[in-house]
Design a protein around this motif. Structure first.
Motif, PDB file in Angstrom:
ATOM      1  N   SER A  28     -26.756 -50.159 -36.766  1.00 55.18           N
ATOM      2  CA  SER A  28     -25.493 -49.635 -37.354  1.00 55.18           C
ATOM      3  C   SER A  28     -25.887 -48.193 -37.606  1.00 55.18           C
ATOM      4  O   SER A  28     -26.976 -47.856 -37.721  1.00 55.18           O
ATOM      5  CB  SER A  28     -25.378 -50.294 -38.663  1.00 55.18           C
ATOM      6  N   VAL A  29     -24.672 -47.414 -37.470  1.00 55.23           N
ATOM      7  CA  VAL A  29     -24.692 -45.951 -37.873  1.00 55.23           C
ATOM      8  C   VAL A  29     -23.598 -45.792 -38.995  1.00 55.23           C
ATOM      9  O   VAL A  29     -22.509 -45.972 -38.834  1.00 55.23           O
ATOM     10  CB  VAL A  29     -24.271 -45.337 -36.403  1.00 55.23           C
ATOM     11  N   PHE A  30     -24.157 -45.182 -39.883  1.00 59.49           N
ATOM     12  CA  PHE A  30     -23.278 -44.813 -41.153  1.00 59.49           C
ATOM     13  C   PHE A  30     -23.321 -43.280 -41.095  1.00 59.49           C
ATOM     14  O   PHE A  30     -24.068 -42.482 -40.984  1.00 59.49           O
ATOM     15  CB  PHE A  30     -23.797 -45.262 -42.160  1.00 59.49           C
ATOM     16  N   LEU A  31     -21.557 -42.713 -41.194  1.00 63.48           N
ATOM     17  CA  LEU A  31     -21.595 -41.222 -41.370  1.00 63.48           C
ATOM     18  C   LEU A  31     -20.900 -41.107 -42.583  1.00 63.48           C
ATOM     19  O   LEU A  31     -19.427 -41.441 -42.668  1.00 63.48           O
ATOM     20  CB  LEU A  31     -20.760 -40.791 -40.145  1.00 63.48           C
ATOM     21  N   GLU A  32     -21.457 -40.295 -43.519  1.00 63.01           N
ATOM     22  CA  GLU A  32     -21.060 -39.924 -44.821  1.00 63.01           C
ATOM     23  C   GLU A  32     -20.747 -38.610 -45.031  1.00 63.01           C
ATOM     24  O   GLU A  32     -21.473 -37.892 -44.940  1.00 63.01           O
ATOM     25  CB  GLU A  32     -21.812 -40.543 -45.955  1.00 63.01           C
ATOM     26  N   PRO A  33     -19.538 -38.215 -45.333  1.00 61.60           N
ATOM     27  CA  PRO A  33     -19.175 -36.705 -45.693  1.00 61.60           C
ATOM     28  C   PRO A  33     -20.080 -36.418 -46.950  1.00 61.60           C
ATOM     29  O   PRO A  33     -20.085 -37.171 -48.051  1.00 61.60           O
ATOM     30  CB  PRO A  33     -17.965 -36.528 -45.949  1.00 61.60           C
ATOM     31  N   LEU A  34     -20.786 -35.357 -46.985  1.00 63.02           N
ATOM     32  CA  LEU A  34     -21.479 -34.803 -48.000  1.00 63.02           C
ATOM     33  C   LEU A  34     -20.771 -34.119 -49.250  1.00 63.02           C
ATOM     34  O   LEU A  34     -21.174 -33.995 -50.215  1.00 63.02           O
ATOM     35  CB  LEU A  34     -22.641 -34.068 -47.459  1.00 63.02           C
ATOM     36  N   ASN A  35     -19.782 -33.549 -48.674  1.00 62.02           N
ATOM     37  CA  ASN A  35     -18.749 -32.667 -49.791  1.00 62.02           C
ATOM     38  C   ASN A  35     -19.734 -31.869 -50.712  1.00 62.02           C
ATOM     39  O   ASN A  35     -19.788 -31.830 -51.999  1.00 62.02           O
ATOM     40  CB  ASN A  35     -18.135 -33.738 -50.530  1.00 62.02           C
ATOM     41  N   GLY A  36     -20.549 -31.024 -49.912  1.00 56.42           N
ATOM     42  CA  GLY A  36     -21.316 -30.109 -50.764  1.00 56.42           C
ATOM     43  C   GLY A  36     -22.651 -30.682 -51.369  1.00 56.42           C
ATOM     44  O   GLY A  36     -23.396 -29.722 -51.764  1.00 56.42           O
ATOM     45  N   ARG A  37     -22.993 -31.734 -51.325  1.00 55.85           N
ATOM     46  CA  ARG A  37     -24.108 -32.224 -51.903  1.00 55.85           C
ATOM     47  C   ARG A  37     -25.469 -31.905 -50.833  1.00 55.85           C
ATOM     48  O   ARG A  37     -24.988 -31.837 -49.817  1.00 55.85           O
ATOM     49  CB  ARG A  37     -24.225 -33.945 -51.981  1.00 55.85           C
ATOM     50  N   VAL A  38     -26.554 -31.659 -51.637  1.00 56.84           N
ATOM     51  CA  VAL A  38     -27.759 -31.253 -51.005  1.00 56.84           C
ATOM     52  C   VAL A  38     -28.543 -32.489 -50.874  1.00 56.84           C
ATOM     53  O   VAL A  38     -28.991 -33.161 -51.652  1.00 56.84           O
ATOM     54  CB  VAL A  38     -28.438 -30.115 -51.568  1.00 56.84           C
ATOM     55  N   VAL A  39     -28.768 -33.028 -49.430  1.00 55.06           N
ATOM     56  CA  VAL A  39     -29.841 -34.104 -49.164  1.00 55.06           C
ATOM     57  C   VAL A  39     -30.616 -33.738 -48.425  1.00 55.06           C
ATOM     58  O   VAL A  39     -30.332 -33.084 -47.268  1.00 55.06           O
ATOM     59  CB  VAL A  39     -29.111 -35.436 -48.979  1.00 55.06           C
ATOM     60  N   GLU A  40     -31.898 -34.406 -48.229  1.00 50.94           N
ATOM     61  CA  GLU A  40     -32.916 -34.138 -47.219  1.00 50.94           C
ATOM     62  C   GLU A  40     -32.822 -35.323 -46.132  1.00 50.94           C
ATOM     63  O   GLU A  40     -32.454 -36.456 -46.326  1.00 50.94           O
ATOM     64  CB  GLU A  40     -34.205 -34.355 -47.564  1.00 50.94           C
TER      65      GLU A  40
END
Length: 320
Positions: free
Chosen positions: A250-262
């Protein structure tokens, strides 16, 4: 071409088999979960850890399938499913339950699978005091794992299933220790008071061409595309599921909306999860690939995801 090492097949005598016999075995496997009621206990091994479980599986009038699973050791964990849809869960499974099938039984096509796997009947075995036929599916490339299935001669149910990497090392084991093909009593299929109802997230069909992969392992095609709406926020997560007729990811594509993730990568037994940040015209997106596929394959898939339709209308396929 990868093959299951001979040491894993010790004690098994290779049998001559025709393609029609393989198709019959796979057909019986796919039908068993939808047509055969049963109850029993099984062990599950992953990443060196064992757990034991009870299962009650009832095919009701009209064809509806009701199934209850109960973990017998460690923290009490329970799952109730109706036609494959989770109704309630308890314990740590609240956060871990997936939409996958409990049993390795799907609509399996020998002709299709033979493009990506060498399929052989390699012998006979006895599991849970029942006679079984042993079927091996050895992958022809490095992008999927191998399977060894011990199928009940009477019902076609998988009495034992092994998932093996390219070196023949065990990644996952499912094995019955006791099986009764009598229909379970209705009381056995009633969840306990600890089983918490699962909130179904609303979904929409994903607009065609919203996302694409510039590269897929050979044989994998898109089976499902949805837009899932998270009830706790305004976020909508694109969900894509791919399969080769046996293996899935499965592939999930989630908008970050400015969040900083690694970016991240992990593997627990056969299951890998690879996340990477991707920039699009609409903003940054976190791409996460999850499935029982090799880590290197999952990483390449994550790197290949793009927003928008392909110029050629079809993704590039890997060479075998």
């Amino acid at each position: 071409m990868r093959a299951i090492p001979l040491c894993l097949l010790s004690g098994l005598l290779a049998l001559p088999v025709h393609a029609s016999e393989v198709q019959d075995l796979l057909g019986r496997l796919a039908e068993a979960e939808r047509q055969q009621s049963f109850q029993g206990t099984f062990i599950y091994e992953r990443n060196g850890s064992f757990s034991s479980h009870a299962v009650w599986h009832k095919v009701e009038d009209g064809g509806q399938v009701r199934e209850r699973l109960l973990q017998l050791d460690g923290p009490a964990q329970e799952v109730l499913k109706v036609d494959g849809q989770t109704q309630c869960v308890s314990g740590a499974l609240v956060d871990q339950v997936s939409e996958g099938q409990t049993w390795p039984a799907r609509h399996l096509d020998a002709d299709q699978l033979s493009n990506w796997y060498d399929i052989r009947v390699v012998g006979q075995s006895r599991i849970a005091d029942r006679s079984a036929v042993v079927l091996v599916l050895a992958p022809k490339d490095q992008h999927r794992y191998g399977f060894e299935l011990h199928l009940d001669r009477e019902t076609g149910l998988p009495l034992k299933s092994l998932l093996l990497n390219e070196r023949g090392q065990l990644l996952e084991r499912f094995q019955f220790t006791q099986l009764d093909v009598m229909t379970p009593e209705a009381e056995a299929l009633q969840p306990s008071s600890r089983c918490r109802p699962v909130r179904i997230r609303p979904v929409d069909n994903l607009a065609e061409g919203s996302w694409r992969s510039d590269w897929l392992p050979p044989g994998f095609t898109l089976n499902m595309a949805q837009l899932r709406h998270e009830p706790s926020s305004d976020a909508s997560v694109a969900y894509l599921m791919y399969g080769d007729g046996l293996a899935r990811f499965s592939v999930f594509l989630e908008p970050l909306n400015g969040r900083v993730v690694e970016d991240a990568r992990s593997q627990l037994g056969p299951t890998v999860a690879v996340s990477r940040r991707m920039s699009t015209e609409a903003g940054d997106v976190m791409v996460t690939v999850v499935g029982e596929i090799p880590l290197g394959t999952a990483e390449r898939i994550a790197l290949s995801m793009r927003a928008g339709a392909s110029e050629t209308g079809a993704p590039e396929q890997a060479s075998q």
